[in-house]
Motif scaffolding. Structure first.
Motif, PDB file in Angstrom:
ATOM      1  N   UNK A 140       0.837  -1.191   0.000  1.00  0.00           N
ATOM      2  CA  UNK A 140       0.000   0.000   0.000  1.00  0.00           C
ATOM      3  C   UNK A 140       0.874   1.244   0.000  1.00  0.00           C
ATOM      4  N   UNK A 141       0.243   2.359  -0.083  1.00  0.00           N
ATOM      5  CA  UNK A 141       0.967   3.621  -0.043  1.00  0.00           C
ATOM      6  C   UNK A 141       1.205   4.097   1.385  1.00  0.00           C
ATOM      7  N   UNK A 142       0.610   3.405   2.356  1.00  0.00           N
ATOM      8  CA  UNK A 142       0.748   3.787   3.763  1.00  0.00           C
ATOM      9  C   UNK A 142       1.693   2.801   4.440  1.00  0.00           C
ATOM     10  N   UNK A 143       2.821   3.270   5.001  1.00  0.00           N
ATOM     11  CA  UNK A 143       3.764   2.364   5.657  1.00  0.00           C
ATOM     12  C   UNK A 143       3.098   1.599   6.797  1.00  0.00           C
ATOM     13  N   UNK A 144       3.394   0.294   6.856  1.00  0.00           N
ATOM     14  CA  UNK A 144       2.882  -0.535   7.944  1.00  0.00           C
ATOM     15  C   UNK A 144       1.459  -0.998   7.766  1.00  0.00           C
ATOM     16  N   UNK A 145       0.815  -0.701   6.653  1.00  0.00           N
ATOM     17  CA  UNK A 145      -0.588  -1.099   6.491  1.00  0.00           C
ATOM     18  C   UNK A 145      -0.753  -2.299   5.562  1.00  0.00           C
ATOM     19  N   UNK A 146       0.349  -2.970   5.243  1.00  0.00           N
ATOM     20  CA  UNK A 146       0.276  -4.112   4.329  1.00  0.00           C
ATOM     21  C   UNK A 146      -0.275  -5.353   5.008  1.00  0.00           C
ATOM     22  N   UNK A 175     -12.604 -12.593  10.436  1.00  0.00           N
ATOM     23  CA  UNK A 175     -12.470 -12.264   9.017  1.00  0.00           C
ATOM     24  C   UNK A 175     -11.497 -11.108   8.858  1.00  0.00           C
ATOM     25  N   UNK A 176     -10.651 -11.233   7.858  1.00  0.00           N
ATOM     26  CA  UNK A 176      -9.677 -10.173   7.598  1.00  0.00           C
ATOM     27  C   UNK A 176      -9.699  -9.797   6.134  1.00  0.00           C
ATOM     28  N   UNK A 177      -9.094  -8.651   5.850  1.00  0.00           N
ATOM     29  CA  UNK A 177      -8.989  -8.180   4.481  1.00  0.00           C
ATOM     30  C   UNK A 177      -7.572  -7.671   4.282  1.00  0.00           C
ATOM     31  N   UNK A 178      -6.963  -8.076   3.177  1.00  0.00           N
ATOM     32  CA  UNK A 178      -5.620  -7.574   2.870  1.00  0.00           C
ATOM     33  C   UNK A 178      -5.744  -6.129   2.407  1.00  0.00           C
ATOM     34  N   UNK A 179      -4.841  -5.312   2.878  1.00  0.00           N
ATOM     35  CA  UNK A 179      -4.819  -3.919   2.445  1.00  0.00           C
ATOM     36  C   UNK A 179      -4.395  -3.859   0.994  1.00  0.00           C
ATOM     37  N   UNK A 180      -4.987  -2.973   0.229  1.00  0.00           N
ATOM     38  CA  UNK A 180      -4.671  -2.853  -1.181  1.00  0.00           C
ATOM     39  C   UNK A 180      -4.265  -1.418  -1.478  1.00  0.00           C
ATOM     40  N   UNK A 181      -3.187  -1.280  -2.200  1.00  0.00           N
ATOM     41  CA  UNK A 181      -2.703   0.049  -2.551  1.00  0.00           C
ATOM     42  C   UNK A 181      -3.049   0.390  -3.981  1.00  0.00           C
ATOM     43  N   UNK A 182      -2.511   1.488  -4.473  1.00  0.00           N
ATOM     44  CA  UNK A 182      -2.842   1.920  -5.840  1.00  0.00           C
ATOM     45  C   UNK A 182      -2.352   0.954  -6.920  1.00  0.00           C
ATOM     46  N   UNK A 183      -1.223   0.318  -6.705  1.00  0.00           N
ATOM     47  CA  UNK A 183      -0.722  -0.637  -7.702  1.00  0.00           C
ATOM     48  C   UNK A 183      -1.629  -1.865  -7.753  1.00  0.00           C
ATOM     49  N   UNK A 184      -2.000  -2.374  -6.566  1.00  0.00           N
ATOM     50  CA  UNK A 184      -2.910  -3.518  -6.514  1.00  0.00           C
ATOM     51  C   UNK A 184      -4.255  -3.197  -7.136  1.00  0.00           C
ATOM     52  N   UNK A 185      -4.759  -2.001  -6.863  1.00  0.00           N
ATOM     53  CA  UNK A 185      -6.041  -1.586  -7.441  1.00  0.00           C
ATOM     54  C   UNK A 185      -5.935  -1.468  -8.962  1.00  0.00           C
ATOM     55  N   UNK A 186      -4.811  -0.931  -9.440  1.00  0.00           N
ATOM     56  CA  UNK A 186      -4.619  -0.798 -10.886  1.00  0.00           C
ATOM     57  C   UNK A 186      -4.527  -2.164 -11.564  1.00  0.00           C
ATOM     58  N   UNK A 187      -3.834  -3.092 -10.931  1.00  0.00           N
ATOM     59  CA  UNK A 187      -3.735  -4.445 -11.499  1.00  0.00           C
ATOM     60  C   UNK A 187      -5.099  -5.125 -11.526  1.00  0.00           C
ATOM     61  N   UNK A 188      -5.869  -4.947 -10.455  1.00  0.00           N
ATOM     62  CA  UNK A 188      -7.213  -5.542 -10.416  1.00  0.00           C
ATOM     63  C   UNK A 188      -8.091  -4.939 -11.512  1.00  0.00           C
ATOM     64  N   UNK A 189      -8.013  -3.630 -11.690  1.00  0.00           N
ATOM     65  CA  UNK A 189      -8.800  -2.958 -12.734  1.00  0.00           C
ATOM     66  C   UNK A 189      -8.370  -3.446 -14.120  1.00  0.00           C
ATOM     67  N   UNK A 190      -7.075  -3.585 -14.318  1.00  0.00           N
ATOM     68  CA  UNK A 190      -6.550  -4.080 -15.597  1.00  0.00           C
ATOM     69  C   UNK A 190      -7.095  -5.482 -15.892  1.00  0.00           C
ATOM     70  N   UNK A 191      -7.028  -6.358 -14.893  1.00  0.00           N
ATOM     71  CA  UNK A 191      -7.488  -7.736 -15.098  1.00  0.00           C
ATOM     72  C   UNK A 191      -8.997  -7.792 -15.336  1.00  0.00           C
ATOM     73  N   UNK A 192      -9.759  -6.976 -14.626  1.00  0.00           N
ATOM     74  CA  UNK A 192     -11.211  -6.957 -14.853  1.00  0.00           C
ATOM     75  C   UNK A 192     -11.526  -6.486 -16.268  1.00  0.00           C
TER      76      UNK A 192
END
Length: 141
Positions: free
Chosen positions: A45-51, A66-83
């Motif tokens: 992610x773009x925030x230190x320590x939030x991965x 239940x947990x959720x992995x933090x997602x940053x701008x690169x992860x969001x961009x890759x997800x958008x690309x794949x969709x």
């Protein structure tokens, strides 16, 4: 009209080859999706320590929270690309392959059925000629 020279066994063999390659393509695409998901998670992610995983808020069933992995701008961009690729490239590609295989199989089956129909018509015509020859003059048997 030009003659046809379709060999149904040859078509069947080629359709099996295409099916094998389509299976290989499916495996490659699944690997691509998995690799992209792993890349998105590794990008952080773009925030230190939030991965790390963050707990979800609200009531949950007993057991592991239940947990959720933090997602940053690169992860969001890759997800958008794949969709985007999924709906514009991957799904239509699979549909075209399926349509081509089913179309070739149907066309070959129709060709074979046409041959059988023509053979039946020829046999019926030959049978009628023979019956006509066996009749006595004047229409009696």
């Amino acid at each position: 009209m030009t003659g046809w020279d379709i060999q149904p066994q040859g078509v069947q063999g080629q359709l099996k080859v295409v099916g094998t390659h389509a299976g290989d393509l499916e495996k490659a695409l699944n690997t691509l999706v998995t690799d992209m998901q792993e890349a998105a998670q590794a990008a952080g992610t773009a925030v230190p320590g939030s991965a790390a995983e963050t707990p979800l808020q609200g009531p949950t069933a007993s057991g592991k929270p239940l947990t959720r992995k933090a997602s940053g701008p690169v992860g969001a961009a890759l997800a958008e690309y794949m969709n985007g690729r999924k709906t514009t490239h991957f799904e239509p590609m699979a549909q075209r392959i399926q349509a081509a295989v089913l179309g070739a199989a149907k066309a070959t089956n129709e060709y074979v059925q046409g041959d059988l129909d023509q053979a039946k018509e020829a046999q019926d015509a030959a049978r009628q000629v023979r019956l006509d020859l066996l009749k006595e003059p004047g229409g009696r048997k």
